[in-house]
Scaffold this motif. Structure first.
Motif, PDB file in Angstrom:
ATOM      1  N   UNK A 202       0.836  -1.194   0.000  1.00 36.47           N
ATOM      2  CA  UNK A 202       0.000   0.000   0.000  1.00 36.47           C
ATOM      3  C   UNK A 202       0.873   1.247   0.000  1.00 36.47           C
ATOM      4  N   UNK A 203       0.603   2.160  -0.922  1.00 38.27           N
ATOM      5  CA  UNK A 203       1.262   3.461  -0.947  1.00 38.27           C
ATOM      6  C   UNK A 203       0.352   4.492  -0.285  1.00 38.27           C
ATOM      7  N   UNK A 204       0.947   5.331   0.564  1.00 35.27           N
ATOM      8  CA  UNK A 204       0.228   6.411   1.226  1.00 35.27           C
ATOM      9  C   UNK A 204       0.999   7.695   0.972  1.00 35.27           C
ATOM     10  N   UNK A 205       0.371   8.663   0.320  1.00 43.16           N
ATOM     11  CA  UNK A 205       1.086   9.853  -0.128  1.00 43.16           C
ATOM     12  C   UNK A 205       0.665  11.124   0.576  1.00 43.16           C
ATOM     13  N   UNK A 206       1.652  11.985   0.814  1.00 43.55           N
ATOM     14  CA  UNK A 206       1.408  13.321   1.334  1.00 43.55           C
ATOM     15  C   UNK A 206       0.977  14.246   0.206  1.00 43.55           C
ATOM     16  N   UNK A 207       0.187  15.252   0.560  1.00 43.79           N
ATOM     17  CA  UNK A 207      -0.191  16.256  -0.427  1.00 43.79           C
ATOM     18  C   UNK A 207       0.952  17.218  -0.711  1.00 43.79           C
ATOM     19  N   UNK A 208       1.743  17.506   0.304  1.00 39.20           N
ATOM     20  CA  UNK A 208       2.891  18.406   0.168  1.00 39.20           C
ATOM     21  C   UNK A 208       3.919  18.030   1.225  1.00 39.20           C
ATOM     22  N   UNK A 209       4.917  18.877   1.431  1.00 41.05           N
ATOM     23  CA  UNK A 209       6.054  18.533   2.281  1.00 41.05           C
ATOM     24  C   UNK A 209       5.736  18.582   3.761  1.00 41.05           C
ATOM     25  N   UNK A 210       6.368  17.686   4.520  1.00 43.04           N
ATOM     26  CA  UNK A 210       6.424  17.818   5.965  1.00 43.04           C
ATOM     27  C   UNK A 210       7.233  19.068   6.302  1.00 43.04           C
ATOM     28  N   UNK A 211       7.023  19.616   7.500  1.00 43.43           N
ATOM     29  CA  UNK A 211       7.751  20.829   7.883  1.00 43.43           C
ATOM     30  C   UNK A 211       9.263  20.644   7.757  1.00 43.43           C
ATOM     31  N   UNK A 212       9.780  19.497   8.196  1.00 43.52           N
ATOM     32  CA  UNK A 212      11.228  19.293   8.201  1.00 43.52           C
ATOM     33  C   UNK A 212      11.798  19.021   6.814  1.00 43.52           C
ATOM     34  N   UNK A 213      10.914  18.849   5.827  1.00 41.41           N
ATOM     35  CA  UNK A 213      11.376  18.507   4.479  1.00 41.41           C
ATOM     36  C   UNK A 213      11.413  19.692   3.528  1.00 41.41           C
ATOM     37  N   UNK A 214      11.055  20.895   4.010  1.00 40.26           N
ATOM     38  CA  UNK A 214      11.130  22.065   3.154  1.00 40.26           C
ATOM     39  C   UNK A 214       9.789  22.730   2.955  1.00 40.26           C
ATOM     40  N   UNK A 302      13.917   6.881   1.534  1.00 39.58           N
ATOM     41  CA  UNK A 302      14.286   7.955   2.461  1.00 39.58           C
ATOM     42  C   UNK A 302      13.695   7.736   3.851  1.00 39.58           C
ATOM     43  N   UNK A 303      13.261   6.505   4.151  1.00 40.44           N
ATOM     44  CA  UNK A 303      12.642   6.252   5.451  1.00 40.44           C
ATOM     45  C   UNK A 303      13.607   6.502   6.605  1.00 40.44           C
ATOM     46  N   UNK A 304      14.902   6.417   6.349  1.00 42.36           N
ATOM     47  CA  UNK A 304      15.893   6.661   7.394  1.00 42.36           C
ATOM     48  C   UNK A 304      16.435   8.079   7.411  1.00 42.36           C
ATOM     49  N   UNK A 305      15.880   8.949   6.592  1.00 46.01           N
ATOM     50  CA  UNK A 305      16.340  10.343   6.517  1.00 46.01           C
ATOM     51  C   UNK A 305      15.317  11.223   7.223  1.00 46.01           C
ATOM     52  N   UNK A 306      15.729  11.818   8.343  1.00 42.31           N
ATOM     53  CA  UNK A 306      14.792  12.580   9.171  1.00 42.31           C
ATOM     54  C   UNK A 306      14.324  13.854   8.491  1.00 42.31           C
ATOM     55  N   UNK A 307      15.204  14.503   7.724  1.00 44.14           N
ATOM     56  CA  UNK A 307      14.868  15.768   7.068  1.00 44.14           C
ATOM     57  C   UNK A 307      15.425  15.768   5.655  1.00 44.14           C
ATOM     58  N   UNK A 308      14.559  15.950   4.684  1.00 43.54           N
ATOM     59  CA  UNK A 308      15.017  16.027   3.293  1.00 43.54           C
ATOM     60  C   UNK A 308      15.737  17.340   3.033  1.00 43.54           C
ATOM     61  N   UNK A 309      15.443  18.353   3.835  1.00 46.43           N
ATOM     62  CA  UNK A 309      16.060  19.673   3.650  1.00 46.43           C
ATOM     63  C   UNK A 309      17.404  19.797   4.347  1.00 46.43           C
ATOM     64  N   UNK A 310      17.730  18.819   5.189  1.00 44.72           N
ATOM     65  CA  UNK A 310      18.963  18.904   5.970  1.00 44.72           C
ATOM     66  C   UNK A 310      19.615  17.527   6.033  1.00 44.72           C
ATOM     67  N   UNK A 311      20.166  17.120   4.915  1.00 48.92           N
ATOM     68  CA  UNK A 311      20.833  15.828   4.840  1.00 48.92           C
ATOM     69  C   UNK A 311      22.011  15.918   3.874  1.00 48.92           C
ATOM     70  N   UNK A 312      23.031  15.119   4.153  1.00 50.89           N
ATOM     71  CA  UNK A 312      24.189  15.042   3.259  1.00 50.89           C
ATOM     72  C   UNK A 312      24.035  13.937   2.230  1.00 50.89           C
ATOM     73  N   UNK A 313      22.999  13.128   2.372  1.00 52.79           N
ATOM     74  CA  UNK A 313      22.817  12.009   1.459  1.00 52.79           C
ATOM     75  C   UNK A 313      22.275  12.479   0.110  1.00 52.79           C
ATOM     76  N   UNK A 314      22.684  11.799  -0.931  1.00 57.92           N
ATOM     77  CA  UNK A 314      22.126  12.048  -2.265  1.00 57.92           C
ATOM     78  C   UNK A 314      20.767  11.366  -2.354  1.00 57.92           C
TER      79      UNK A 314
END
Length: 377
Positions: A202-214, A302-314
């Motif tokens: 099952x896929x569950x999608x956000x309408x837009x970004x979480x606060x920590x993601x930008x 990206x389940x292990x990435x807490x913030x998409x806006x603040x990460x060094x990972x590609x």
């Protein structure tokens, strides 16, 4: 199981089909999305049908239809209302859609089913915000956006056909709303979409970004919306992906006017090709609705990435391409929030869209139908 023949004739109402600018049979072809001709999709327009705001079924106003799914066992459809238990109880409807190769002829509202909370009671006013609905192997899956203002978390729950609560899927870390808005959902921009992959996840999608993601979308920049992938029977999270929401496609007609844009629903075609409805509104201009195809293959978990806006990972987001822009097609879409594949009574494979009228007298509960000529599967 819903039995359509048990519904009294007094609950049936057939509305007159509205005329559309686009001719029946107009085709839309995307032969090689992403350069992959195996993912090609072809659609043929079958028409529009509108239910005016204010129509009531069994004493409850019909409106706010923000999710739709097809039940192959009955040949009927279910559609969820995003009424926050204010005009009536949180609910979904059974619909009979008269559509075939010759066009979309009508939509019949058969009945509604009240969605119940964990205690077996109807939800209190503003205690829930239903958005998406899908028929699963073990029940009806439906999502609520929660309420970031009152710190009510979003959820995905499973219900029996009579609306009774069965269970709730675990909410991953970082999605619950917070007082300081440092992390979690933004209000009214949370669990807007769901879809089952043919393999069962099952896929569950956000309408837009979480606060920590930008930030959310603007006229010049898009937004990063997360998609959660669950194994539904256990509720175990399998992965998270990033969906790049497009910038707002049109400005309001006057300076300072309101506009927005986000993902309102998803629909899996196969285990990695999914359609997404991106829709928005610009004050004084109207609605924009685009159907995109995106591909999970190669996207970063990206389940292990807490913030998409603040990460060094590609991070590699899902890749996407547009299938159809409804305004460019020549129709006048309202607030399209639901999409499903179905089977017409004459055997035609169809795709159905439905609009949420926001219970606004200037809007309408609008249906569009397309014949599916071919698609990835």
């Amino acid at each position: 199981m819903f039995k359509p023949f048990s519904i009294t004739l007094s609950l049936f109402l057939l509305f007159i089909q509205t005329a559309a600018a686009t001719e029946i049979g107009t085709t839309i072809e995307t032969p090689c999305p992403f350069g992959d001709c195996q993912a090609g999709i072809g659609l043929s327009y079958l028409g529009e049908f509108d239910i005016p705001t204010g129509f009531g079924e069994n004493g409850v106003e019909v409106g706010g239809l923000s999710g739709i799914d097809f039940d192959p066992a009955s040949g009927l459809y279910i559609a969820i209302s995003d009424d926050r238990s204010e005009r009536g109880p949180a609910r979904f409807y059974h619909l009979d859609i008269d559509v075939g190769a010759s066009g979309l002829k009508g939509v019949t509202i058969l009945d509604h089913v009240t969605l119940l909370d964990k205690n077996g009671l109807p939800f209190m006013s503003k205690g829930v915000d239903p958005e998406s609905i899908r028929i699963g192997k073990d029940g009806i899956y439906w999502s609520s956006e929660g309420n970031a203002k009152t710190l009510i978390p979003p959820f995905v729950r499973v219900a029996k056909p009579d609306g009774t609560f069965i269970r709730e899927l675990p909410l991953p870390d970082g999605f619950a709303p917070t007082d300081d808005k440092s992390t979690g959902i933004r209000d009214n921009l949370a669990f807007e979409s769901t879809s089952f992959l043919p393999s069962g996840d099952l896929l569950v999608g956000m309408e837009s970004a979480l606060y920590q993601d930008g930030p959310i979308t603007t006229l010049t920049n898009g937004s990063l919306a997360r998609i959660i992938r669950y194994e539904p029977s256990t509720g175990v999270q399998q992965a998270q992906y990033v969906y790049p929401v497009s910038p707002i496609p049109q400005a309001p007609s006057k300076s300072g006017g309101w506009n927005d844009f986000g993902v309102s629903e998803m629909l899996a075609l196969d285990d990695h090709h999914i359609l997404a409805v991106e829709r928005g509104y610009a004050q004084g201009v109207g609605n924009s609705v685009a159907i995109e195809m995106f591909d999970l293959e190669g996207a970063t978990d990206v389940s292990g990435i807490a913030s998409l806006a603040n990460t060094d990972r590609t991070i590699v987001p899902v890749r996407k391409t547009q299938v159809v822009d409804l305004r460019a097609l020549g129709v006048a879409p309202d607030n399209i929030e639901g999409i499903t594949l179905g089977k017409a009574k004459d055997g035609t494979d169809v795709m159905i869209l439905v609009a949420d009228n926001n219970f606004n007298p200037t809007q309408k509960t609008q249906f569009y139908a397309f014949k599916v000529i071919h698609r990835p599967q």
